[in-house]
Design an enzyme around this catalytic site. Structure first.
Site, PDB file in Angstrom:
ATOM      1  N   TYR A   1       0.844  -1.197   0.000  1.00  0.00           N
ATOM      2  CA  TYR A   1       0.000   0.000   0.000  1.00  0.00           C
ATOM      3  C   TYR A   1       0.882   1.251   0.000  1.00  0.00           C
ATOM      4  CZ  TYR A   1      -3.716  -3.284   1.472  1.00  0.00           C
ATOM      5  OH  TYR A   1      -4.601  -4.338   1.580  1.00  0.00           O
TER       6      TYR A   1
ATOM      7  N   HIS B   1      -0.119 -12.094   0.854  1.00  0.00           N
ATOM      8  CA  HIS B   1      -1.187 -11.284   0.248  1.00  0.00           C
ATOM      9  C   HIS B   1      -1.972 -12.087  -0.809  1.00  0.00           C
ATOM     10  CE1 HIS B   1      -1.942  -6.684  -0.289  1.00  0.00           C
ATOM     11  NE2 HIS B   1      -3.071  -7.341  -0.386  1.00  0.00           N
TER      12      HIS B   1
ATOM     13  N   SER C   1     -13.010  -5.235   2.252  1.00  0.00           N
ATOM     14  CA  SER C   1     -13.973  -4.487   1.433  1.00  0.00           C
ATOM     15  C   SER C   1     -15.425  -4.821   1.803  1.00  0.00           C
ATOM     16  CB  SER C   1     -13.730  -4.707  -0.063  1.00  0.00           C
ATOM     17  OG  SER C   1     -12.409  -4.377  -0.420  1.00  0.00           O
ATOM     18  N   PRO C   2     -15.774  -4.782   3.101  1.00  0.00           N
ATOM     19  CA  PRO C   2     -17.151  -5.132   3.506  1.00  0.00           C
ATOM     20  C   PRO C   2     -18.195  -4.116   3.022  1.00  0.00           C
ATOM     21  CG  PRO C   2     -15.941  -4.216   5.376  1.00  0.00           C
ATOM     22  CD  PRO C   2     -14.940  -4.400   4.251  1.00  0.00           C
ATOM     23  N   LEU C   3     -17.712  -2.933   2.614  1.00  0.00           N
ATOM     24  CA  LEU C   3     -18.638  -1.930   2.061  1.00  0.00           C
ATOM     25  C   LEU C   3     -18.614  -1.971   0.530  1.00  0.00           C
ATOM     26  CD1 LEU C   3     -17.590   0.977   4.473  1.00  0.00           C
ATOM     27  CD2 LEU C   3     -19.645  -0.448   4.630  1.00  0.00           C
TER      28      LEU C   3
ATOM     29  N   ARG D   1     -16.010  -1.695  -1.351  1.00  0.00           N
ATOM     30  CA  ARG D   1     -15.144  -0.561  -1.710  1.00  0.00           C
ATOM     31  C   ARG D   1     -15.927   0.742  -1.744  1.00  0.00           C
ATOM     32  NH1 ARG D   1     -10.200  -2.883  -3.535  1.00  0.00           N
ATOM     33  NH2 ARG D   1     -10.442  -5.065  -4.079  1.00  0.00           N
ATOM     34  N   GLY D   2     -16.856   0.869  -0.827  1.00  0.00           N
ATOM     35  CA  GLY D   2     -17.620   2.118  -0.687  1.00  0.00           C
ATOM     36  C   GLY D   2     -18.961   2.098  -1.394  1.00  0.00           C
TER      37      GLY D   2
ATOM     38  N   SER E   1     -23.583   4.222  -0.703  1.00  0.00           N
ATOM     39  CA  SER E   1     -24.356   5.135  -1.537  1.00  0.00           C
ATOM     40  C   SER E   1     -23.721   6.521  -1.618  1.00  0.00           C
ATOM     41  CB  SER E   1     -25.796   5.238  -0.997  1.00  0.00           C
ATOM     42  OG  SER E   1     -26.685   5.512  -2.030  1.00  0.00           O
TER      43      SER E   1
HETATM   44  N1  LIG Z   1      -6.314  -8.646   1.086  1.00  0.00           N
HETATM   45  C1  LIG Z   1      -6.600  -7.897   0.040  1.00  0.00           C
HETATM   46  O1  LIG Z   1      -6.291  -8.232  -1.102  1.00  0.00           O
HETATM   47  C2  LIG Z   1      -7.329  -6.614   0.274  1.00  0.00           C
HETATM   48  C3  LIG Z   1      -7.957  -5.944  -0.789  1.00  0.00           C
HETATM   49  C4  LIG Z   1      -8.637  -4.767  -0.517  1.00  0.00           C
HETATM   50  C5  LIG Z   1      -8.689  -4.267   0.773  1.00  0.00           C
HETATM   51  N2  LIG Z   1      -8.067  -4.918   1.788  1.00  0.00           N
HETATM   52  C6  LIG Z   1      -8.098  -4.426   3.184  1.00  0.00           C
HETATM   53  O2  LIG Z   1      -9.453  -4.271   3.584  1.00  0.00           O
HETATM   54  C7  LIG Z   1      -9.688  -2.952   4.054  1.00  0.00           C
HETATM   55  C8  LIG Z   1     -11.117  -2.543   3.769  1.00  0.00           C
HETATM   56  O3  LIG Z   1     -11.454  -2.667   2.410  1.00  0.00           O
HETATM   57  P1  LIG Z   1     -11.598  -1.413   1.411  1.00  0.00           P
HETATM   58  O4  LIG Z   1     -10.985  -0.214   2.043  1.00  0.00           O
HETATM   59  O5  LIG Z   1     -11.105  -1.904   0.101  1.00  0.00           O
HETATM   60  O6  LIG Z   1     -13.143  -1.240   1.195  1.00  0.00           O
HETATM   61  P2  LIG Z   1     -14.405  -0.902   2.118  1.00  0.00           P
HETATM   62  O7  LIG Z   1     -14.066  -0.989   3.523  1.00  0.00           O
HETATM   63  O8  LIG Z   1     -15.481  -1.756   1.578  1.00  0.00           O
HETATM   64  O9  LIG Z   1     -14.717   0.596   1.670  1.00  0.00           O
HETATM   65  C9  LIG Z   1     -13.837   1.657   1.859  1.00  0.00           C
HETATM   66  C10 LIG Z   1     -14.418   2.883   1.202  1.00  0.00           C
HETATM   67  O10 LIG Z   1     -15.653   3.212   1.839  1.00  0.00           O
HETATM   68  C11 LIG Z   1     -15.622   4.535   2.326  1.00  0.00           C
HETATM   69  N3  LIG Z   1     -16.329   4.562   3.616  1.00  0.00           N
HETATM   70  C12 LIG Z   1     -15.963   3.940   4.770  1.00  0.00           C
HETATM   71  N4  LIG Z   1     -16.881   4.153   5.737  1.00  0.00           N
HETATM   72  C13 LIG Z   1     -17.845   4.929   5.178  1.00  0.00           C
HETATM   73  C14 LIG Z   1     -19.037   5.486   5.683  1.00  0.00           C
HETATM   74  N5  LIG Z   1     -19.454   5.274   6.915  1.00  0.00           N
HETATM   75  N6  LIG Z   1     -19.791   6.261   4.831  1.00  0.00           N
HETATM   76  C15 LIG Z   1     -19.378   6.476   3.545  1.00  0.00           C
HETATM   77  N7  LIG Z   1     -18.256   5.953   3.021  1.00  0.00           N
HETATM   78  C16 LIG Z   1     -17.492   5.192   3.839  1.00  0.00           C
HETATM   79  C17 LIG Z   1     -14.162   4.912   2.459  1.00  0.00           C
HETATM   80  O11 LIG Z   1     -14.060   6.297   2.290  1.00  0.00           O
HETATM   81  P3  LIG Z   1     -12.816   7.177   2.817  1.00  0.00           P
HETATM   82  O12 LIG Z   1     -11.579   6.524   2.219  1.00  0.00           O
HETATM   83  O13 LIG Z   1     -13.092   8.499   2.248  1.00  0.00           O
HETATM   84  O14 LIG Z   1     -12.802   7.143   4.287  1.00  0.00           O
HETATM   85  C18 LIG Z   1     -13.533   4.114   1.308  1.00  0.00           C
HETATM   86  O15 LIG Z   1     -13.640   4.826   0.096  1.00  0.00           O
HETATM   87  C19 LIG Z   1      -8.622  -2.127   3.327  1.00  0.00           C
HETATM   88  O16 LIG Z   1      -8.399  -0.892   3.980  1.00  0.00           O
HETATM   89  C20 LIG Z   1      -7.442  -3.057   3.354  1.00  0.00           C
HETATM   90  O17 LIG Z   1      -6.776  -2.961   4.593  1.00  0.00           O
HETATM   91  C21 LIG Z   1      -7.401  -6.093   1.555  1.00  0.00           C
END
Ligand SMILES: NC(=O)c1ccc[n+]([C@@H]2O[C@H](COP(=O)([O-])OP(=O)(O)OC[C@H]3O[C@@H](n4cnc5c(N)ncnc54)[C@H](OP(=O)(O)O)[C@@H]3O)[C@@H](O)[C@H]2O)c1
Length: 327
Positions: free
Chosen positions: A56, A123, A202-204, A206-207, A211
């Site tokens: 990252y 990874h 990525s439980p959201l 990826r956002g 919405s």
């Molecule tokens: N193992 C892997 O290959 C892999 C791949 C992807 C991710 N990951 C890990 O998983 C973690 C989480 O996944 P992710 O970051 O990809 O996706 P995510 O948690 O599904 O979504 C993150 C996105 O949602 C936004 N967000 C978070 N809370 C919110 C809320 N309450 N209201 C509105 N928007 C909100 C964030 O905005 P802001 O950024 O503006 O706060 C960001 O753009 C990563 O940080 C990483 O550590 C691992």
């Protein structure tokens, strides 16, 4: 905060962890000040499980979080990952070899300013060497006291079974959300039966599920721009799906993010979701998901919504699909 036990370790981790990737990698514009405030807020809220990776921001993600990790080392369980890197031409590659790993762990320890990594993930499962060789070398890192527990990210059932024959695997980190359910078939049941935690990344979606993402407005260097779900007809489908989801959340008097995280939490006590954010406001909101209970009617409404908007699109493009575990 509520707590869940990590694998067979007896260690209590917050039921919702903190994904740090988006703080300066993949999504939007980095904001170090907000990210530091988010990390500090996480400690205040009892969110004690942070997730990063050496890839990252080319290591700057680990370096950034070390600023808050170092003075709070006993309060935080830190997970990082190794293997992805860019070659001389800039092409994304994966290397799970013992030689690469030995250098990678030293670099992560240095950037994180710690003498031990709590949870060290491959990874991906390196498709060019036997998984036993990769996990065997990882287990040497445990013996040397450089890492405490081992994890694999996006591993198949077959790889997990082969890996646990070499060394206990404490966590499998895979994508899991309302829109990404592949692991429900086999990986999640296997983790449950082996006492392995399933860390849901990525439980959201990826956002998407919040919405608040407008695919047309994403900057050119936003990682999501490259993914099918944020393009053309898929993006339109998902925009409507997210709006429908926001209506369900509104009726439950919670935010869409809270409902999406609560849905993931409700699927198994073995799951620890790690929603990512760089904003204290979102972190506080997301932490509130532990209070949300879903009724049978809520689950049904969500399923109906997915059936109404089925054209979700793949989670990865070809570049990233090549690293999916084929063992
Ligand atoms: N193992 C892997 O290959 C892999 C791949 C992807 C991710 N990951 C890990 O998983 C973690 C989480 O996944 P992710 O970051 O990809 O996706 P995510 O948690 O599904 O979504 C993150 C996105 O949602 C936004 N967000 C978070 N809370 C919110 C809320 N309450 N209201 C509105 N928007 C909100 C964030 O905005 P802001 O950024 O503006 O706060 C960001 O753009 C990563 O940080 C990483 O550590 C691992």
């Amino acid at each position: 905060m509520e707590y869940r036990i990590l694998g067979n370790t007896g260690i209590q981790l917050s039921a919702i962890g903190l994904g740090c990737m988006g703080m300066n990698h993949a999504y939007g514009i980095p904001d170090d000040e907000a990210s530091i405030a988010t990390l500090e807020k996480s400690i205040e809220l009892g969110i004690n499980f942070w997730d990063t990776a050496d890839m990252y921001a080319g290591g700057r993600n680990e370096a950034l979080i070390s600023k808050v990790l170092k003075p709070n080392r006993q309060k935080v369980f830190i997970a990082t990952k190794f293997g992805f890197h860019n070659d001389a031409s800039g092409k994304l590659c994966f290397d799970g070899s013992p030689a690469y790993m030995k250098k990678a762990v030293e670099a992560s320890l240095k950037r994180l300013q710690t003498d031990v990594i709590d949870l060290y993930y491959a990874h991906r499962v390196d498709q060019s060497i036997p998984v036993e060789e990769m996990v065997g070398a990882m287990s040497d890192l445990v013996k040397e006291g450089k890492v405490r527990y081992l994890g694999l990210s996006e591993a198949s059932v077959n790889s997990i079974k082969r890996a646990v024959a070499v060394h206990p695997i404490t966590a499998i980190q895979s994508e899991y959300s309302i829109l990404s359910r592949e692991i429900e078939q086999d990986v999640l049941p296997l983790c449950e039966s082996l006492g392995i935690s399933l860390v849901a990344f990525s439980p959201l979606s990826r956002g998407l599920m919040t919405s608040t993402v407008d695919s047309d407005q994403l900057s050119e260097n936003d990682f999501r721009k490259k993914l099918p779900r944020y393009q053309g007809a898929y993006a339109q489908n998902n925009q409507q799906l997210a709006e429908g989801f926001a209506q369900i959340a509104k009726a439950k008097q919670c935010s869409p993010a809270q409902l999406a995280i609560a849905w993931v939490l409700s699927k198994s006590p073995s799951i620890i979701p790690i929603p990512g954010t760089k904003r204290p406001k979102y972190l506080v909101e997301n932490a509130g998901a532990v209070q949300i209970q879903l009724s049978a009617d809520d689950f049904e409404q969500i399923e109906t919504l997915i059936q109404t908007y089925p054209n979700i699109g793949d989670r990865y493009n070809d570049t990233f699909n090549q690293f999916v575990d084929k063992y």
